[in-house]
Design a protein around this motif. Structure first.
Motif, mmCIF file in Angstrom:
data_model
loop_
_atom_site.group_PDB
_atom_site.id
_atom_site.type_symbol
_atom_site.label_atom_id
_atom_site.label_comp_id
_atom_site.label_asym_id
_atom_site.label_seq_id
_atom_site.Cartn_x
_atom_site.Cartn_y
_atom_site.Cartn_z
ATOM 1 N N SER A 1 -3.739 -1.901 -2.130
ATOM 2 C CA SER A 1 -4.783 -1.769 -1.102
ATOM 3 C C SER A 1 -6.004 -2.578 -1.507
ATOM 4 N N SER B 1 -4.724 -6.146 0.618
ATOM 5 C CA SER B 1 -4.822 -5.760 2.030
ATOM 6 C C SER B 1 -5.700 -6.694 2.858
ATOM 7 N N ASN B 2 -6.633 -7.395 2.233
ATOM 8 C CA ASN B 2 -7.469 -8.344 2.981
ATOM 9 C C ASN B 2 -6.800 -9.682 3.208
ATOM 10 N N ARG C 1 -0.556 -5.048 4.304
ATOM 11 C CA ARG C 1 -1.451 -4.073 4.943
ATOM 12 C C ARG C 1 -0.671 -3.168 5.901
ATOM 13 N N GLU D 1 -0.346 0.845 5.656
ATOM 14 C CA GLU D 1 -0.687 1.737 6.770
ATOM 15 C C GLU D 1 0.449 2.710 7.055
#
Length: 196
Positions: free
Chosen positions: A112, A116-117, A123, A127
C-alpha cells in the motif's frame, strides 16, 4: 508450438518470488531476484505474468488467502463471542509477525505504501483484500450488535475500517522498531477501546 504452462513453476514463482517481494519490497526486488528465488529461467517469468505489477497483485491475493485459510476460521468459532473472535484474529496475526521478529511487516501495508500510487493493478488488488478483510470483521461486529455487545447505533463497517487502519499502523511501527510493542499496544489498548 509453445510449451504449455507448468502450474508448479507458476506456483514456485508466486511463493518463492513472493517472499522476495515481502522481504525486499517491490522496488527492491527485480525480476531476476524473483526468478532466482524460484530457481526458474528469467524468460519464464513473462510466460506466467504480464508484468511485475500483475505478479505483485497475485502475490498479494495469495498472501491474503493464506491468512484467511490459517486464521479465518476463528471468525466462525461459535464458542467465542463475536468480539473475542476479532481479538483472537489479531492475536494470531501478531504471532505471525513475531515469528518474523517483526522485521518484514504486513504485505498489504508494505505494498500500500510502496506501490499503490504507481500501479492500478496492485491498488485494485489491495482494495479487494481490504474489502474482504473489512467484510470479515464487519460480520462479527454485526453479530455483536445483534447480541447487544455493541451499541445499536454502531456503524460496524466504519468500525471495521478503523480497526484495520489502526492495525496496519501498529505493524508498520513494529517493523520500524523491530519489536512487538506497537502490536501489543494495538491489542491491549486500541482494540479494547474500540470494541468495549
Amino acid at each position: 508450438m509453445p510449451r504449455p504452462a507448468n502450474p508448479e513453476i507458476r506456483n514456485r514463482l508466486l511463493i518463492d518470488g513472493g517472499h522476495v517481494i515481502h522481504r525486499s519490497g517491490f522496488n527492491g526486488s527485480g525480476v531476476q531476484d524473483i526468478v532466482a528465488a524460484a530457481e526458474v529461467p528469467k524468460g519464464s517469468f513473462y510466460s506466467y505474468f504480464d508484468s511485475k505489477e500483475a505478479f505483485a497483485a497475485e502475490v498479494l491475493e495469495g498472501y491474503w488467502e493464506s491468512i484467511e485459510q490459517r486464521h479465518g476460521r476463528v471468525m466462525y468459532d461459535a464458542p467465542l463471542t463475536p468480539l473475542a473472535r476479532i481479538e483472537k484474529l489479531f492475536e494470531l496475526m501478531v504471532a505471525d509477525h513475531a515469528a518474523q521478529d517483526f522485521r518484514i511487516g504486513c504485505l498489504v501495508g508494505n505494498l500500500s505504501l510502496e506501490v499503490s500510487n504507481t500501479s492500478g493493478v496492485v491498488r485494485t488488488a489491495l482494495e479487494r483484500i481490504l474489502a474482504r478483510w473489512e467484510g470479515m470483521i464487519t460480520a462479527s461486529l454485526d453479530e455483536a450488535k445483534v447480541r447487544q455487545e455493541l451499541p445499536a447505533d454502531c456503524d460496524t463497517a466504519q468500525l471495521a475500517s478503523v480497526i484495520i487502519e489502526a492495525w496496519e499502523g501498529a505493524v508498520l511501527r513494529s517493523k520500524v522498531e523491530r519489536n512487538g510493542e506497537a502490536c501489543r499496544r494495538f491489542q491491549q489498548v486500541t482494540l479494547k477501546r474500540l470494541l468495549y
